[in-house]
Scaffold this motif. Sequence first.
Motif, PDB file in Angstrom:
ATOM      1  N   MET A  68     -93.976  -4.069 -55.897  1.00  0.00           N
ATOM      2  CA  MET A  68     -94.697  -3.711 -54.669  1.00  0.00           C
ATOM      3  C   MET A  68     -96.154  -3.439 -55.012  1.00  0.00           C
ATOM      4  N   GLU A  69     -97.017  -3.618 -54.030  1.00  0.00           N
ATOM      5  CA  GLU A  69     -98.410  -3.221 -54.215  1.00  0.00           C
ATOM      6  C   GLU A  69     -98.590  -1.830 -53.596  1.00  0.00           C
ATOM      7  N   PRO A  70     -99.307  -0.946 -54.285  1.00  0.00           N
ATOM      8  CA  PRO A  70     -99.547   0.353 -53.648  1.00  0.00           C
ATOM      9  C   PRO A  70    -100.418   0.216 -52.414  1.00  0.00           C
ATOM     10  N   LEU A  71    -100.108   0.962 -51.385  1.00  0.00           N
ATOM     11  CA  LEU A  71    -100.991   1.116 -50.224  1.00  0.00           C
ATOM     12  C   LEU A  71    -101.297   2.604 -50.188  1.00  0.00           C
ATOM     13  N   LEU A  72    -102.494   2.933 -50.644  1.00  0.00           N
ATOM     14  CA  LEU A  72    -102.823   4.304 -51.011  1.00  0.00           C
ATOM     15  C   LEU A  72    -103.442   5.049 -49.833  1.00  0.00           C
ATOM     16  N   ALA A  73    -102.751   6.097 -49.395  1.00  0.00           N
ATOM     17  CA  ALA A  73    -103.325   6.952 -48.352  1.00  0.00           C
ATOM     18  C   ALA A  73    -104.154   8.044 -49.019  1.00  0.00           C
ATOM     19  N   LEU A  74    -105.387   8.222 -48.540  1.00  0.00           N
ATOM     20  CA  LEU A  74    -106.340   9.146 -49.159  1.00  0.00           C
ATOM     21  C   LEU A  74    -106.466  10.396 -48.301  1.00  0.00           C
ATOM     22  N   ASP A 105    -113.290  12.620 -54.743  1.00  0.00           N
ATOM     23  CA  ASP A 105    -111.908  12.609 -55.243  1.00  0.00           C
ATOM     24  C   ASP A 105    -111.220  11.287 -54.920  1.00  0.00           C
ATOM     25  N   ALA A 106    -111.485  10.780 -53.710  1.00  0.00           N
ATOM     26  CA  ALA A 106    -110.876   9.508 -53.300  1.00  0.00           C
ATOM     27  C   ALA A 106    -111.402   8.372 -54.166  1.00  0.00           C
ATOM     28  N   LEU A 107    -112.717   8.376 -54.445  1.00  0.00           N
ATOM     29  CA  LEU A 107    -113.272   7.329 -55.322  1.00  0.00           C
ATOM     30  C   LEU A 107    -112.645   7.440 -56.713  1.00  0.00           C
ATOM     31  N   ASP A 108    -112.491   8.665 -57.190  1.00  0.00           N
ATOM     32  CA  ASP A 108    -111.862   8.866 -58.502  1.00  0.00           C
ATOM     33  C   ASP A 108    -110.422   8.346 -58.492  1.00  0.00           C
ATOM     34  N   GLU A 109    -109.756   8.589 -57.387  1.00  0.00           N
ATOM     35  CA  GLU A 109    -108.349   8.181 -57.283  1.00  0.00           C
ATOM     36  C   GLU A 109    -108.238   6.658 -57.322  1.00  0.00           C
ATOM     37  N   ILE A 110    -109.145   6.007 -56.591  1.00  0.00           N
ATOM     38  CA  ILE A 110    -109.129   4.536 -56.595  1.00  0.00           C
ATOM     39  C   ILE A 110    -109.427   4.038 -58.016  1.00  0.00           C
ATOM     40  N   GLU A 111    -110.339   4.728 -58.695  1.00  0.00           N
ATOM     41  CA  GLU A 111    -110.648   4.331 -60.074  1.00  0.00           C
ATOM     42  C   GLU A 111    -109.440   4.569 -60.990  1.00  0.00           C
ATOM     43  N   TYR A 112    -108.716   5.644 -60.749  1.00  0.00           N
ATOM     44  CA  TYR A 112    -107.508   5.906 -61.551  1.00  0.00           C
ATOM     45  C   TYR A 112    -106.505   4.760 -61.368  1.00  0.00           C
ATOM     46  N   VAL A 155    -106.461   0.806 -48.706  1.00  0.00           N
ATOM     47  CA  VAL A 155    -106.431   2.271 -48.708  1.00  0.00           C
ATOM     48  C   VAL A 155    -106.463   2.730 -47.250  1.00  0.00           C
ATOM     49  N   GLU A 156    -105.857   3.882 -47.012  1.00  0.00           N
ATOM     50  CA  GLU A 156    -105.800   4.425 -45.653  1.00  0.00           C
ATOM     51  C   GLU A 156    -106.475   5.790 -45.656  1.00  0.00           C
ATOM     52  N   ILE A 157    -107.298   6.031 -44.647  1.00  0.00           N
ATOM     53  CA  ILE A 157    -108.058   7.284 -44.601  1.00  0.00           C
ATOM     54  C   ILE A 157    -107.281   8.285 -43.759  1.00  0.00           C
ATOM     55  N   GLY A 158    -106.548   9.169 -44.433  1.00  0.00           N
ATOM     56  CA  GLY A 158    -105.803  10.219 -43.748  1.00  0.00           C
ATOM     57  C   GLY A 158    -104.465   9.743 -43.237  1.00  0.00           C
ATOM     58  N   LEU A 199    -112.059  -3.819 -50.960  1.00  0.00           N
ATOM     59  CA  LEU A 199    -110.911  -3.020 -50.508  1.00  0.00           C
ATOM     60  C   LEU A 199    -110.861  -2.996 -48.990  1.00  0.00           C
ATOM     61  N   LYS A 200    -109.664  -3.137 -48.443  1.00  0.00           N
ATOM     62  CA  LYS A 200    -109.508  -3.060 -46.988  1.00  0.00           C
ATOM     63  C   LYS A 200    -109.187  -1.612 -46.617  1.00  0.00           C
ATOM     64  N   ILE A 201    -109.846  -1.159 -45.559  1.00  0.00           N
ATOM     65  CA  ILE A 201    -109.759   0.257 -45.205  1.00  0.00           C
ATOM     66  C   ILE A 201    -109.042   0.413 -43.864  1.00  0.00           C
ATOM     67  N   ILE A 202    -108.007   1.231 -43.884  1.00  0.00           N
ATOM     68  CA  ILE A 202    -107.152   1.407 -42.702  1.00  0.00           C
ATOM     69  C   ILE A 202    -107.517   2.713 -42.003  1.00  0.00           C
ATOM     70  N   SER A 203    -107.681   2.623 -40.694  1.00  0.00           N
ATOM     71  CA  SER A 203    -107.926   3.804 -39.867  1.00  0.00           C
ATOM     72  C   SER A 203    -106.598   4.291 -39.303  1.00  0.00           C
ATOM     73  N   THR A 204    -106.448   5.602 -39.162  1.00  0.00           N
ATOM     74  CA  THR A 204    -105.215   6.102 -38.551  1.00  0.00           C
ATOM     75  C   THR A 204    -105.369   6.246 -37.042  1.00  0.00           C
TER      76      THR A 204
END
Length: 681
Positions: free
Chosen positions: A304-310, A334-341, A368-371, A401-406
């Motif tokens: 699976m590919e991660p879909l990371l909620a920030l 922190d979110a930028l660091d997380e994406i880098e991790y 990535v999803e914002i919230g 990176l594609k950015i998802i809005s909630t």
Amino acid sequence: MRTTTALGCLALFAALAPTHDLGAQQVVTITVNGDRPGPRIDPMFYGLMTEEINFSYDGGLYAELIRNRTFRDDANEPVHWTVVKDGGADGTIALDRSPVPDTALTTALKLDAASVPANGRVGAANEGYWGIPARPLTTYRVSFWAKGSAAFRGPLTVSIETSDGASRWASADVPRITTEWKKYNATLKTGQLTPSTTNRFVVATRSPGTVWLSLVSLFPPTFKNRPNGNRPDIMELLAAMKPKFLRFPGGNYLEGPDFENRFNWKATIGPLEQRPTHMSPWRYRSSDGLGLLEFLEWAEDLGMEPLLALYAGLHIDRGANILTGDALKPHVQDALDEIEYVTGGTSTTWGARRASDGHPQAFQLHYVEIGNEDWLNEGTASYDSRFTMFYDAIKAKYPSLKIISTMRTRDSAFVHSRPPDLLDDHFYVNIPTALAQAHLYDAYSRGATKVFVGEWATNNPRAGDTSMMAFALGDAAWLTGLERNADVVVMNCYAPLFVNVNPGGRQWAVNLIGYDALRSFGSPSYYVQRMFATNRGDVVLPAVIDPLPKLSLDEIPKAPPPPAPTRGGAPAAPGRGPTGPTGPFDAVYVSATRDTAAGDVILKLVNVRATAQSTRVVLKGVPAVKPDATGEVITGELTAINAIDQPTKLTPRPVRVTNAAPEFSYELPAHSVTVLRLKTR
Ligand code: AHR
């Protein structure tokens, strides 16, 4: 949570009784146009959504067997631990603020053995997550941190034994405990036994003295033998769904009940003794043993590919403490660091940290999803500005990176300053609503932001642990609508994924996969998803049902207003009214897709009525149709469920068609979901 209605189950089932309109036996024609391919279906169309709820990880997927292993679950009592005093011995256990230096382990269990006669013992027993599973011929790995008093001579004996202590399945000695905190390891091997959960883990001494314990851990074998890994049986259930992405870490678990207990990813990486643990919003403490890297490895293990909620500054605390502006800036970093991790090479700061945590190779990340559900908990007013801060920072550093809005992009009340790549829509609905919403995206503006349906389920808040057949019918009808609208719906995932079915294990009804300490099972909804996801196809084909049998408004009770939301926030979702659907409702649903590589036309057919439905399938514009076709069908009583003791009561059975042709007859059983693969070459 977007809950459109909450009808009692009886009313729901009444809605699915035979109809008066078309006679149940009237043949309907299902015409598929093979030469008019529609939208492409995204390869990531089907995935998983996960968070710590219903004991999803602790007491679930995460294979750790010790409950309250760092003694932080309760501030006053060593809950889930009891003292063992055998053979006339005397002693006590108690929490003790005795931190292990240079770790996040702040609390210890103090085990005082006051007197221990020959053949006696004093120990601490852990009850596990509703029992410790004992399996035959199995190797368990034990570890714990300990220090002894000067008078304590050891050894410590660890064992897996029946809950009453009458039988011991495995035991091992750890010979010498020093007066300094140190980590100890042992191995427990069981012999022949009948698998059971009515067991406990005990760490005990046969000599008097005092011992302090922390981070006591017991692992059975894990999926792919990963240290600190996952339960194989549950991973295998997931693998069979062939999911393409993992949305994590939530859900409300991302936000946490409050700021202190948000998903603070930096506190979930590295050695377990460096993870402080935190409260989940679902009212129990998370061990964080399944932390950021373990989420990523879980995804990796299943392709699976991660879909990371920030984390984006919102909590479940009813808007008490939303971070915005300058207060939010460190969390954008922190979110930028997380994406880098997740994605960075080992020459980057956080990529190097990932490597030192054991995974030098970077992970693929596209979304990535914002919230999460920022229209709840007073989040609406600030979301546009919060989204903008994350959007600008992420696009500057990671433009692809594609950015998802909630939240939707409808007007200035929602996200309007920056154009999200996708919006995340959530639906928890009853059966009539699921049927009606099979057409929800037919009317969606083709120019609007594309959609990720990041949480959905047909359910009833008063239903049980896992989905029943009636809900699976709603799910299947809804999924035909998502597939048909694959030009606007890019991905989707059901929620919640997991539930521990022991009393007290559940916070949410209903869920996809259930388990206890030993066994696991998929619900009918699980099987429906497995059928759909493993037969996705890559292109939508137009399909028409004529005449289309209907369920009348009279037969679908009008939906009452939605219940109050579980935890604060606005009850109605953007763009959704408070009233339920008014019908009429389709009784039969179809999705047709093409698997171009295999040359198959795939039909998914749902008959929600209590009578069989005869159909005439017409395939136009295909080079040929081979007479032999295969497929699967699931059908059953509307209230039928799978359960721990009947894990496979409802499963799909194989279908073999021998009369497939450009036109052929096919009968859909009552209350059924069918997938057919028709060979065109
Ligand atoms: O899936 C359960 C909860 O429903 C999720 O945590 C939240 O996002 C939604 O309200």
